[in-house]
Design a protein around this motif. Structure first.
Motif, PDB file in Angstrom:
ATOM      1  N   TYR A  73       9.738  52.832  53.455  1.00 34.24           N
ATOM      2  CA  TYR A  73       8.454  52.388  54.125  1.00 34.24           C
ATOM      3  C   TYR A  73       7.400  53.341  54.763  1.00 34.24           C
ATOM      4  CZ  TYR A  73       9.798  47.421  53.873  1.00 34.24           C
ATOM      5  OH  TYR A  73      10.239  46.224  53.172  1.00 34.24           O
ATOM      6  N   PHE A  74       8.254  54.356  55.004  1.00 35.04           N
ATOM      7  CA  PHE A  74       7.534  55.370  55.751  1.00 35.04           C
ATOM      8  C   PHE A  74       6.825  56.324  54.771  1.00 35.04           C
ATOM      9  CE2 PHE A  74       7.022  59.995  57.157  1.00 35.04           C
ATOM     10  CZ  PHE A  74       6.706  59.698  58.480  1.00 35.04           C
ATOM     11  N   GLY A  75       7.180  56.609  53.538  1.00 30.34           N
ATOM     12  CA  GLY A  75       6.681  57.167  52.360  1.00 30.34           C
ATOM     13  C   GLY A  75       5.340  56.461  52.170  1.00 30.34           C
ATOM     14  N   LYS A  76       5.362  55.099  52.123  1.00 34.48           N
ATOM     15  CA  LYS A  76       4.282  54.270  51.864  1.00 34.48           C
ATOM     16  C   LYS A  76       3.391  53.987  52.923  1.00 34.48           C
ATOM     17  CE  LYS A  76       7.147  51.537  48.503  1.00 34.48           C
ATOM     18  NZ  LYS A  76       7.785  50.298  48.247  1.00 34.48           N
ATOM     19  N   GLU A  77       3.482  54.870  53.980  1.00 34.66           N
ATOM     20  CA  GLU A  77       2.589  54.773  55.089  1.00 34.66           C
ATOM     21  C   GLU A  77       2.736  53.359  55.638  1.00 34.66           C
ATOM     22  OE1 GLU A  77      -1.225  56.267  54.317  1.00 34.66           O
ATOM     23  OE2 GLU A  77      -0.329  58.386  54.028  1.00 34.66           O
ATOM     24  N   VAL A 111      14.022  58.510  64.294  1.00 35.42           N
ATOM     25  CA  VAL A 111      12.622  58.283  64.798  1.00 35.42           C
ATOM     26  C   VAL A 111      12.120  59.615  64.530  1.00 35.42           C
ATOM     27  CG1 VAL A 111      13.000  56.295  66.327  1.00 35.42           C
ATOM     28  CG2 VAL A 111      13.231  58.520  67.261  1.00 35.42           C
ATOM     29  N   ILE A 112      12.683  60.685  64.598  1.00 32.28           N
ATOM     30  CA  ILE A 112      12.111  62.001  64.327  1.00 32.28           C
ATOM     31  C   ILE A 112      11.384  62.017  62.927  1.00 32.28           C
ATOM     32  CG2 ILE A 112      13.891  63.075  65.782  1.00 32.28           C
ATOM     33  CD1 ILE A 112      15.127  64.205  63.272  1.00 32.28           C
ATOM     34  N   VAL A 113      11.470  61.045  62.245  1.00 37.56           N
ATOM     35  CA  VAL A 113      10.769  61.148  60.865  1.00 37.56           C
ATOM     36  C   VAL A 113       9.306  61.083  61.136  1.00 37.56           C
ATOM     37  CG1 VAL A 113      10.824  58.683  60.509  1.00 37.56           C
ATOM     38  CG2 VAL A 113      10.616  60.364  58.642  1.00 37.56           C
ATOM     39  N   PHE A 114       9.033  60.397  62.346  1.00 40.62           N
ATOM     40  CA  PHE A 114       7.401  60.241  62.769  1.00 40.62           C
ATOM     41  C   PHE A 114       6.891  61.501  63.240  1.00 40.62           C
ATOM     42  CE2 PHE A 114       9.070  55.826  62.737  1.00 40.62           C
ATOM     43  CZ  PHE A 114       8.309  55.117  62.146  1.00 40.62           C
ATOM     44  N   LEU A 115       7.601  62.368  63.380  1.00 44.42           N
ATOM     45  CA  LEU A 115       7.092  63.767  64.006  1.00 44.42           C
ATOM     46  C   LEU A 115       6.698  64.421  62.671  1.00 44.42           C
ATOM     47  CD1 LEU A 115       9.824  64.656  66.852  1.00 44.42           C
ATOM     48  CD2 LEU A 115       7.711  63.545  66.864  1.00 44.42           C
ATOM     49  N   TRP A 116       7.250  64.173  61.611  1.00 51.12           N
ATOM     50  CA  TRP A 116       6.940  64.916  60.278  1.00 51.12           C
ATOM     51  C   TRP A 116       5.428  64.979  60.287  1.00 51.12           C
ATOM     52  CZ3 TRP A 116      10.856  62.893  56.249  1.00 51.12           C
ATOM     53  CH2 TRP A 116      12.199  63.486  56.547  1.00 51.12           C
ATOM     54  N   ILE A 159      10.161  75.894  60.478  1.00 55.60           N
ATOM     55  CA  ILE A 159      10.729  74.911  60.490  1.00 55.60           C
ATOM     56  C   ILE A 159      12.088  74.671  59.719  1.00 55.60           C
ATOM     57  CG2 ILE A 159      10.363  72.159  60.222  1.00 55.60           C
ATOM     58  CD1 ILE A 159       8.893  73.383  62.473  1.00 55.60           C
ATOM     59  N   ILE A 160      11.838  75.117  58.609  1.00 56.42           N
ATOM     60  CA  ILE A 160      13.126  74.970  57.568  1.00 56.42           C
ATOM     61  C   ILE A 160      14.405  75.729  58.263  1.00 56.42           C
ATOM     62  CG2 ILE A 160      13.919  75.603  55.414  1.00 56.42           C
ATOM     63  CD1 ILE A 160      10.927  75.154  54.100  1.00 56.42           C
ATOM     64  N   CYS A 161      14.072  77.085  58.655  1.00 57.01           N
ATOM     65  CA  CYS A 161      15.164  77.938  59.216  1.00 57.01           C
ATOM     66  C   CYS A 161      15.716  77.271  60.444  1.00 57.01           C
ATOM     67  CB  CYS A 161      14.541  79.120  59.610  1.00 57.01           C
ATOM     68  SG  CYS A 161      14.033  80.280  58.110  1.00 57.01           S
ATOM     69  N   PHE A 162      14.854  76.570  61.310  1.00 57.72           N
ATOM     70  CA  PHE A 162      15.224  75.912  62.298  1.00 57.72           C
ATOM     71  C   PHE A 162      16.332  74.916  62.322  1.00 57.72           C
ATOM     72  CE2 PHE A 162      14.672  72.493  65.548  1.00 57.72           C
ATOM     73  CZ  PHE A 162      15.218  73.045  66.734  1.00 57.72           C
ATOM     74  N   THR A 163      15.679  73.974  61.058  1.00 58.86           N
ATOM     75  CA  THR A 163      16.486  72.711  60.676  1.00 58.86           C
ATOM     76  C   THR A 163      17.858  73.396  60.151  1.00 58.86           C
ATOM     77  OG1 THR A 163      14.315  71.488  60.356  1.00 58.86           O
ATOM     78  CG2 THR A 163      16.421  70.735  59.171  1.00 58.86           C
TER      79      THR A 163
END
Length: 224
Positions: free
Chosen positions: A139-143, A166-171, A180-184
């Motif tokens: 659903y997130f990918g479909k906004e 819920v952190i997905v909404f921070l994307w 960001i990639i290195c931190f993850t």
């Protein structure tokens, strides 16, 4: 035209074979004995005692408690909860693997050989939460953000750790870059190696009466 027809037919045969394999896994999970899966016997015990388990007094999330209660209205056979959850879990896994994988057969093979199947037999609540989060991601990918958030909250009702999704909404707030990639990656490695130690510390000092013990980095359920 002939080549196109052959490709379509091959795709149809591939889909039939793929879903047949998923159904086999679903069947094996649904009709397994209580000795298959570390916590299967515990899930069966919960179902048998669901009528005396209160929503607030249970250490299990309210979503899983209510699922058991609803299934108990349909059938009093404890195997029913295993059947219902197996159908939902493996249909969801199968659906998203087929939808997003470029090689569904390989992905299903990896899922089985890397203990995805074995985990689903033991971690029913976790697997339900995880598959619901897959719908949230879709659903997130479909906004469709409200539906995505609803799925996250629903997943949390089955396993509280799902709320971290819920952190997905921070994307939407951050642009993916090298930092960001290195931190993850670093955060993931840090959590992977220290998670057991941190969790053990929390259980020992803050939840001494919990009926879980830590052994060798694994959490093993014990009976009261």
């Amino acid at each position: 035209m002939r080549l196109l027809t052959e490709r379509v037919n091959n795709r149809i045969y591939e889909k039939i074979g793929y879903w047949f394999s998923v159904i086999v896994l679903m069947f094996l999970s649904a009709f397994r004995a209580d000795t298959v899966g570390n916590d299967t016997h515990e899930y069966l015990r919960i179902f048998k005692e669901i009528t005396i388990i209160s929503d607030s007094g249970s250490r299990y999330e309210i979503g899983y408690v209510w699922l058991n209660k609803m299934v108990s209205f349909i059938s009093s056979n404890p195997q029913s909860i295993i059947i219902i959850t197996s159908i939902f879990i493996f249909y969801s896994y199968g659906y998203f693997i087929w939808k997003y994988s470029k090689s569904p057969w390989l992905s299903l093979f990896v899922f089985f050989t890397f203990n995805g199947f074995a985990f689903a037999l033991s971690g029913i609540r976790q697997s339900i939460a995880l598959t619901i989060l897959l719908y949230s991601y879709d659903y997130f990918g479909k906004e469709k953000y409200l539906r995505s958030l609803f799925c996250i909250l629903l997943a949390t009702a089955f396993h509280s750790t799902a709320i971290i999704f819920v952190i997905v909404f921070l994307w939407k707030k951050f642009k993916i870059n090298l930092k960001i990639i290195c931190f993850t990656i670093v955060s993931g490695i840090f959590c992977y190696y220290l998670f057991s130690s941190i969790l053990q510390y929390i259980y020992i000092y803050y939840f001494p009466l919990m009926n879980y013990i830590m052994m060798g980095g694994d959490i093993l359920a014990i009976q009261d």
